[in-house]
Write an enzyme that holds these catalytic residues in place. Sequence first.
Site: not given
Ligand code: GCB
Length: 608
Positions: A161, A404-405, A472, A476, A508, A573
């Site tokens: 992303d 990451n993720e 999130y 989300y 995050e 964000k």
């Molecule tokens: C995440 C990712 C990050 C994205 C973010 C988002 O989990 O690690 O790269 O930008 O979510 O804003 O969806």
Amino acid sequence: MLYPIQNNTRNKLDISGIWDFRIDPGGIGEAEGWANGLAASRPIAVPGSWNEQYEDLFGYLDLAWYVTTVTVPSSWQGQRIFIRVGSACYYGTVYVNGVKVGSHEGGHLPFAFEISEHIRWDQANVIAISVENELKPTRVPSGNMNSMMGMFASTPRTTFDFYPFAGLHRPVVLYSTPQTHIEDVTVVTDIHGAGGSVKVTVRLNDDVAGSGAVRLTGGDTRIEAGLNFVDGKAETTLIVPNARFWSDQDPYLYDLAVEAAGVESPRPFDDQYSLKVGIRTIAVQGGQILLNGQPVQMNGFGRHEDFIASGKGLNLPLMVKDYQLMRWTGANSYRTSHYPYSEEEMQLADREGFLIIDEIPAVSLQFGDEENIPVRLQVCLRQIDELIARDKNHPSVVMWCVANEPMPVGFGVGSVGEKFVSPSEAIGKEFLDTLAARARALDPTRLVTVVTVMGGPTSWMEQSDVVCMNRYWGWYTLGGELEKARAKLAEELDEVWQQFKRPIIMTEFGADTLAGMHGHPTVMWTEEYQADFIRMHLETAAARPFVAGMHVWNFADFAAVQSIARVGGLNMKGIFTRTRSPKMAAYVLREFWTGEQARAKVHTAAGS
Ligand code: GCB
């Protein structure tokens, strides 16, 4: 890998600037001799992403050529001459006076080639660098494949992303060294009561004998020790009584000077190198991260190297401004999400006292296409090797992040928050454990982590010294329902703590917010919602002493890809806009991290 410097024994010439540029979609440039100069070209800035400099190049990710000329003075003659590229994203090939001298894969780490043989003294030398950034399933990060990130990544087809900016993103320099020279210096510091120790290991490029010295200076301190090189290697430990330790509160740096000399074959030599050293330790104990033996909270952000016009190119004024803005919020930490940042960033972090989670570009690894996994594993391991070689001497770097993720098969944004069993759990675990083991083996003095995705297997957290979670709740999942989100977040944090009994950093949590959009009642996308969302997270964490850090996603709005989830191609964000205006949430952070809330927390930690 040492950062090039200018001193008595070495030279350095930064050849960044405006270069000639031409795209090569047909791949004809090499055969047609573009390495000797471009017949038709347009000007381009180095460092900088080409996508942000020309509107017609915005979506261009294929091959392109950069060419410049540089006069190398004959006063450098007799030394070894290198060309060093700070970052060519993603695959760079270097030519000097028409001769190919080497290639490098991987977008965010420096590489150097010796070019002594190819220099024309006191004349214009043609330097050409071809760069391409095709998205491929065999690359890290990957693209042009089925991705669990589909909703966020439509054009270009990334698995991640953020915009896959292309080009020469960091300075290109020529530097020279003596024929036999100091090739590497490794500094490891420790603390014993009020004193510190600085262990210095020096390696020469030749396996020769020699002697030398290391000298540590700072304030009234001046400590020196001799070096005795055997087979090109020497080691010594300096003891510093009453040392001034490096920390986020007092980022004190000593100067370390290294000298090496010898008369033996293949030739006599004399070289010097110097760098900044911070004496500090980092460890975990129960739910706490200990900096110099004292609990520390890591508060700050996930960030991106991203700005208008410069793209991912090094932008020094922006860097200084961003540190100032981070400090203004009260932050003392950030993660180099989702790739290594420039060396200049790391130097500034040393100086300004930021605690860094240093991440390789392994973002959103997908474990669905098993045929490509072995290639990607090798790329990741190489990236870990190169990152640690580059950043091992920075006191600011306290943790290596090897992914990451990573995404289990079957994971989808819709299933976020659901627990499910994925057939790829074992494959992913083996992959991630291999990466963590590599980082630990190369550097046992720092912490190691894998940043996990919401809904991913908890077994992927097992190798992490600090459990790093991206969550999130309230965005989300449970969007617009902050009280339900609060309960879910609290429940999950408590569960993870019970399972691992290790410190947790929320690496995050964030909510897209259109600056200037307001609402009463607060609804998603308004500044009020983001402020409430951040407040909810900080409150939930503050009630849990095992939460050792909070990194908001993201420091600033940044270029993502075009999709229905990204307004204007931006991830919004940010706590600041892309041009660095604060949104309301910035004041919430400031209140928590610098105001009454922060003071209350310090008192609790100190037991008063
Ligand atoms: C995440 C990712 C990050 C994205 C973010 C988002 O989990 O690690 O790269 O930008 O979510 O804003 O969806």
